[in-house]
Enzyme design. Sequence first.
Site, mmCIF file in Angstrom:
data_model
loop_
_atom_site.group_PDB
_atom_site.id
_atom_site.type_symbol
_atom_site.label_atom_id
_atom_site.label_comp_id
_atom_site.label_asym_id
_atom_site.label_seq_id
_atom_site.Cartn_x
_atom_site.Cartn_y
_atom_site.Cartn_z
ATOM 1 N N HIS A 56 -75.552 17.725 -33.553
ATOM 2 C CA HIS A 56 -76.364 17.643 -32.332
ATOM 3 C C HIS A 56 -76.742 16.201 -32.074
ATOM 4 O O HIS A 56 -76.476 15.318 -32.886
ATOM 5 C CB HIS A 56 -77.586 18.569 -32.401
ATOM 6 N N ASP A 60 -81.291 10.795 -35.480
ATOM 7 C CA ASP A 60 -81.161 10.822 -36.944
ATOM 8 C C ASP A 60 -79.922 11.612 -37.384
ATOM 9 O O ASP A 60 -79.740 11.876 -38.569
ATOM 10 C CB ASP A 60 -82.436 11.383 -37.604
ATOM 11 N N HIS A 114 -82.395 24.551 -31.596
ATOM 12 C CA HIS A 114 -83.080 23.272 -31.905
ATOM 13 C C HIS A 114 -82.774 22.272 -30.790
ATOM 14 O O HIS A 114 -83.669 21.612 -30.272
ATOM 15 C CB HIS A 114 -82.580 22.785 -33.266
HETATM 16 FE FE FE Z 1 -82.763 15.915 -37.810
HETATM 17 ZN ZN ZN Z 2 -82.618 17.365 -34.993
#
Ligand code: FE
Ligand code: ZN
Length: 242
Positions: A56, A60, A114
């Site tokens: 995704h 990070d 998410h």
């Molecule tokens: Fe993450």
């Molecule tokens: Zn994430």
Amino acid sequence: MSLEIVQVPVLSDNYVYLAHDAASGETAVIDPAVAEPVLEAAAARGWTITQILNTHWHPDHVGGNAAIVAATGAKVTGPKDEVARIPGIDRPVGEGDTVSIGASRGRVIGVAAHTAGHIAYAFEADGVLFPGDTLFAMGCGRLFEGTPADMFAALGKLMALPDATQVYCAHEYTQSNARFAVTVEPDNADLAARVASVNARRAQSLPTVPFTIGEERATNPFVRAASAAELGARRAAKDSFR
Ligand code: FE
Ligand code: ZN
């Protein structure tokens, strides 16, 4: 199994993974938050990164893409519904597509919740799952772009994998998740035993990842929620849990 997996801890609690196929010499990196430690981990083994697999768009998980591509010429595969936010993406993929690391085949599983285009990679013959920020040890990702129903469906797809599947998630969030999980299921003996073993490992600064799908089935309160509404209530409670 033919994939050799190396865990590279970076930033405060991220895990980046190298997945190497010795026969072909291919090395994939999954969710490179940063580049330097990942390139070093590959070089230390005499490996050259040939591809990047992103789950995704969060920084990070893609922050190392550009520098790794510049250093190695690696090809970037990522979620087709997040192409505009995946640096250097060459191959957009979605549910049902296949990725290859040498002879190892990974099935792309759509797990939007998410984030709106989140995908997971399941190398079923190797017994390995890379769920990104969808499934954590005794936890699940926050619902930044999706609904409880989305996460309920996503976790349902991942829990269809065999119990022995090794789960390589992207964060060491286990102890925080464990503290919340015991408030949801105070009488779950499997959970209590797992929490003890996790705490012992963290006391020695050892990782608690990977873990197995079977462990999650027995102890993860989000996986064990009976409905999207129950999952949503637990997720909301965890969001404000200290
Ligand atoms: Fe993450
Ligand atoms: Zn994430």
